[in-house]
Design an enzyme around this catalytic site. Structure first.
Site, short mmCIF file in Angstrom:
data_model
loop_
_atom_site.label_atom_id
_atom_site.label_comp_id
_atom_site.label_asym_id
_atom_site.label_seq_id
_atom_site.Cartn_x
_atom_site.Cartn_y
_atom_site.Cartn_z
N ASP A 34 -21.63 2.20 -21.38
CA ASP A 34 -22.66 2.14 -22.49
C ASP A 34 -22.53 0.63 -23.74
O ASP A 34 -21.45 0.39 -24.10
CB ASP A 34 -21.89 3.27 -23.59
CG ASP A 34 -23.30 3.24 -25.03
OD1 ASP A 34 -24.28 2.03 -25.01
OD2 ASP A 34 -24.06 4.57 -24.66
N CYS A 151 -33.01 20.88 -22.31
CA CYS A 151 -32.12 21.89 -22.17
C CYS A 151 -33.19 23.14 -22.68
O CYS A 151 -32.78 24.41 -22.48
CB CYS A 151 -31.72 21.43 -23.67
SG CYS A 151 -32.86 20.96 -24.65
N GLY A 211 -43.38 19.39 -21.46
CA GLY A 211 -43.75 20.11 -19.91
C GLY A 211 -42.24 21.02 -19.41
O GLY A 211 -41.42 21.53 -18.34
N ARG A 233 -40.54 21.40 -33.82
CA ARG A 233 -39.55 21.19 -33.93
C ARG A 233 -39.53 20.94 -36.13
O ARG A 233 -40.09 20.70 -36.63
CB ARG A 233 -39.44 19.92 -33.73
CG ARG A 233 -39.71 18.69 -32.31
CD ARG A 233 -38.33 19.06 -31.83
NE ARG A 233 -38.59 18.53 -30.41
CZ ARG A 233 -38.11 17.69 -29.88
NH1 ARG A 233 -37.20 17.18 -30.77
NH2 ARG A 233 -37.66 16.73 -29.02
#
Length: 336
Positions: A34, A151, A211, A233
């Site tokens: 990272d 998820c 999607g 959300r």
């Protein structure tokens, strides 16, 4: 012998894949890359987590490495996927969790540094989608880049498979009531793609596109074109819930549907992936759960014997990360 794993991107999923890997002991994470997080900060970010709590083991820097309990992990800070020298650390299976390299072409850049396989921890437009417990048998060792989907797809797919296998799905609509994520705003701000996505996450219920339902067709071909969906959300930091409203081709009572899901949750194929509960649960009851989908038997309803609403909970962070680890473990066994 375990798969030697590298993680590219130490964000929410990258850190939780590492937690899941350490907990499962089925894979060995040997490297993390990272460019925006230095080694000392990695220790802090891994040790403390607002959603999942403080890591209970030992986390420190030693000899220029990230050390978690007995695991010594090499840290790189390369901007480009092609520049990460994975082979120096012995990493062969790379978790691509930046959210950027989600196509086969972009993910394949990892091969320049010695990677053998890449697992994208997000939906991909052109890679194969492989879901443990749903279509893992479709994995072939010739596949170099695979996606673990999203998820929400991970929650929906096992439930949709059970319902379709037992009763047939003519068509369906999915709604996910989804916790806010890092892509949303702390305060109102600009969002070119969809204006309301720029509204503050902790104060609003925000309708959004997803999607996830359509992508179920990528892992269950017979459902291709039969499902679509959307998201709300909501102001919670973690745990989400899927509402699958569908028309069945074979009439069934709600009790018959519950029985079919319960049987499937106890089967060898879906044990630990799909769970079943009749408790009166709420979202925080699923924090840090390791399964992908928990069917809420009390929350679903039926209008008649062919039109039903089915509810399943999921930890959209840790449950998903556990499946990434399971997928790597499965791929390694098939590859060897």
């Amino acid at each position: 012998m375990k798969p030697q794993v590298g993680i590219n991107g130490f964000g929410r999923i990258g850190r939780l894949v590492l937690r899941a890997a350490v907990a499962s002991n089925s894979v060995n994470v040997v490297a993390v890359n990272d460019p925006f997080i230095d080694l000392e900060y990695m220790v802090y970010m891994f040790k403390y987590d607002s959603a999942h709590g403080r890591y209970k083991g030992d986390v420190k820097v030693d000899g220029g490495k990230l050390v978690i309990d007995s695991h010594r992990i090499t840290v790189f800070q390369e901007m480009s996927a092609s520049a990460v020298p994975w082979s120096q650390a012995g990493a062969e299976y790379i978790v691509e969790s930046t959210g950027i390299n989600t196509t086969v072409e972009k993910a394949s850049a990892h091969f320049q540094g010695g990677a053998k396989k890449v697992i994208i921890s997000a939906p991909s437009a052109d890679s194969s989608h492989v879901r443990v417990g749903v279509n893992h048998e479709k994995y072939d060792p010739s596949m170099k880049v695979v996606s673990n989907a999203s998820c929400t797809t991970n929650c929906l797919a096992p439930l949709a498979k059970v319902i379709n296998d037992n009763f047939g799905i003519v068509e369906g609509l999915m709604t996910t009531v989804h916790s806010y994520t890092a892509t949303q705003k702390v305060v109102d701000g600009p969002s070119k793609k969809a204006w309301r996505d720029g509204r503050t996450a902790a104060q609003n219920i925000v309708p959004a596109s997803t999607g996830a339902a359509k992508r179920v067709g990528k892992v269950i071909p017979e459902l291709n074109g039969k499902l679509t969906g959307m998201a709300f959300r909501v102001p919670t930091p973690n745990v989400s819930v899927v509402d699958l409203t569908c028309k069945l081709s074979k009439p069934a009572t709600y009790d018959q549907i519950k029985a079919a899901v319960k049987r499937a949750s106890e089967s060898s194929a879906l044990k630990r992936i799909l769970e079943y509960t009749e408790d009166q649960v709420v979202s925080t009851d699923f924090l840090s759960t390791t399964c992908s989908s928990t069917f809420d038997a009390r929350a679903g309803i039926a209008l008649n014997d062919t039109f039903v609403k089915l509810i399943a909970w999921y930890d959209n962070e840790f449950g998903y990360s556990c499946r990434v680890v399971d997928l790597i473990s499965y791929m390694f066994k098939r590859d060897h």
